[in-house]
Each structure stands twice: as structure tokens, then as C-alpha cells.
Design a protein around this motif. Structure first.
Motif, PDB file in Angstrom:
ATOM      1  N   ILE A   3       0.658  -1.092   0.179  1.00  0.00           N
ATOM      2  CA  ILE A   3      -0.157   0.169   0.242  1.00  0.00           C
ATOM      3  C   ILE A   3       0.653   1.367   0.243  1.00  0.00           C
ATOM      4  CG2 ILE A   3      -2.015  -1.158   0.795  1.00  0.00           C
ATOM      5  CD1 ILE A   3      -1.393   0.159   3.864  1.00  0.00           C
ATOM      6  N   SER A   4       0.632   2.479  -0.571  1.00  0.00           N
ATOM      7  CA  SER A   4       1.397   3.756  -0.569  1.00  0.00           C
ATOM      8  C   SER A   4       1.253   4.198   0.839  1.00  0.00           C
ATOM      9  CB  SER A   4       0.590   4.837  -1.588  1.00  0.00           C
ATOM     10  OG  SER A   4      -0.924   4.903  -1.699  1.00  0.00           O
ATOM     11  N   GLU A   5       1.997   4.535   0.798  1.00  0.00           N
ATOM     12  CA  GLU A   5       2.191   6.091   2.351  1.00  0.00           C
ATOM     13  C   GLU A   5       0.771   6.465   2.269  1.00  0.00           C
ATOM     14  OE1 GLU A   5       4.526   9.399   4.300  1.00  0.00           O
ATOM     15  OE2 GLU A   5       5.636   9.075   3.083  1.00  0.00           O
ATOM     16  N   THR A   6       0.400   7.322   1.883  1.00  0.00           N
ATOM     17  CA  THR A   6      -1.270   7.661   1.775  1.00  0.00           C
ATOM     18  C   THR A   6      -2.150   6.580   1.627  1.00  0.00           C
ATOM     19  OG1 THR A   6      -0.650   9.711   0.065  1.00  0.00           O
ATOM     20  CG2 THR A   6      -3.158   8.903   1.158  1.00  0.00           C
ATOM     21  N   GLU A   7      -1.977   5.481   1.647  1.00  0.00           N
ATOM     22  CA  GLU A   7      -3.821   4.659   1.769  1.00  0.00           C
ATOM     23  C   GLU A   7      -3.036   3.761   3.291  1.00  0.00           C
ATOM     24  OE1 GLU A   7      -4.116   2.257  -2.719  1.00  0.00           O
ATOM     25  OE2 GLU A   7      -2.328   2.248  -1.415  1.00  0.00           O
ATOM     26  N   PHE A   8      -1.500   3.985   3.393  1.00  0.00           N
ATOM     27  CA  PHE A   8      -1.520   4.214   4.899  1.00  0.00           C
ATOM     28  C   PHE A   8      -1.432   4.605   6.023  1.00  0.00           C
ATOM     29  CE2 PHE A   8       1.594   3.522   8.723  1.00  0.00           C
ATOM     30  CZ  PHE A   8       1.122   2.841   9.468  1.00  0.00           C
ATOM     31  N   ALA A  10      -4.711   6.428   5.909  1.00  0.00           N
ATOM     32  CA  ALA A  10      -5.630   6.155   6.192  1.00  0.00           C
ATOM     33  C   ALA A  10      -6.040   5.573   6.734  1.00  0.00           C
ATOM     34  CB  ALA A  10      -6.556   7.241   4.782  1.00  0.00           C
ATOM     35  N   ALA A  11      -5.666   3.917   6.555  1.00  0.00           N
ATOM     36  CA  ALA A  11      -5.655   3.475   7.159  1.00  0.00           C
ATOM     37  C   ALA A  11      -5.743   2.672   8.292  1.00  0.00           C
ATOM     38  CB  ALA A  11      -5.154   1.955   6.212  1.00  0.00           C
ATOM     39  N   ARG A  58       4.969   0.907   7.506  1.00  0.00           N
ATOM     40  CA  ARG A  58       3.775   0.593   6.880  1.00  0.00           C
ATOM     41  C   ARG A  58       2.956  -0.154   7.654  1.00  0.00           C
ATOM     42  NH1 ARG A  58       5.962   3.025   1.273  1.00  0.00           N
ATOM     43  NH2 ARG A  58       4.657   4.494   1.326  1.00  0.00           N
ATOM     44  N   TRP A  73      -0.226  -4.969   6.478  1.00  0.00           N
ATOM     45  CA  TRP A  73      -1.734  -4.968   5.387  1.00  0.00           C
ATOM     46  C   TRP A  73      -1.712  -6.207   4.496  1.00  0.00           C
ATOM     47  CZ3 TRP A  73      -6.366  -3.745   6.889  1.00  0.00           C
ATOM     48  CH2 TRP A  73      -7.771  -3.927   5.974  1.00  0.00           C
TER      49      TRP A  73
END
Length: 108
Positions: A3-8, A10-11, A58, A73
Motif C-alpha cells: 500500500i502507498s504511504e497515503t493509503e497506509f 488513512a488505514a 507501513r 496490511w
């Protein structure tokens, strides 16, 4: 696929909030405090578990009396990097073992 840093970010934010809500919803005597990306769970016996997000890796890290655990993740859930256990199930086991009373946390 990682997952990208942005996705990480948020998750991880959603997950820390879900852990906080799950602990507050359970019947156990656990005090929850949050400072940024760090949750501290203080059990009735005064011992603590710390859950925090580690953006560079992450991962979500958990520390308690029994040691430190790293979750990443994978397969649609946060999974321990060593044994593949799901984060909420692992937290339930850790809190139960450390606090001496059965606790079952559910992702909300």
C-alpha cells in the motif's frame, strides 16, 4: 502489492480509531489514551499495552509484557509479520493474557 504511504496513513488512522472504540465498548476495565498515532491501553492491574502506527515501515506495532509485534496490511487485514494472526484477534489474546480476564475485541 504494497500500500502507498497515503493509503497506509488513512488505514492506520481508521484502525487506531477502531481499536479505541472496540476497547471502550468492551466490558473490561481498560483506560484508553491517545496521543497522535499512539494508543496506550492501561489495564486494571496497571500494566500497559501500546499500539502505534509506523509510517516508514507501513506497519502497526503493538508492545506489551509478552513482547513487541509488527502488523502489516495483507489479505485485507492487519496481520502479524511472524505468525499471520489478525490484529484484533491478537490484541484480544494479548489483553486477556496480560490483564488476566477474557477480552474479545471486534473491529467495528
Amino acid at each position: 502489492m504494497a500500500i502507498s504511504e497515503t493509503e497506509f496513513m488513512a488505514a492506520a488512522e481508521r484502525t487506531l480509531g477502531a481499536i479505541e472504540s472496540a476497547v471502550e465498548a468492551c466490558a473490561a476495565d481498560i483506560d484508553v489514551t491517545r496521543a497522535g498515532n499512539v494508543l496506550t491501553l492501561e489495564l486494571a492491574d496497571g500494566s500497559k499495552l501500546v499500539v502505534n502506527s509506523q509510517a516508514p515501515m507501513r506497519q502497526i506495532w503493538v508492545a506489551g509484557r509478552s513482547g513487541g509485534f509488527h502488523d502489516e496490511w495483507r489479505d485485507g487485514a492487519w496481520r502479524d509479520t511472524r505468525d499471520g494472526s489478525e490484529l484484533f484477534a491478537a490484541l484480544s489474546r494479548l489483553i486477556s493474557a496480560q490483564g488476566g480476564a477474557a477480552v474479545l475485541l471486534r473491529a467495528g
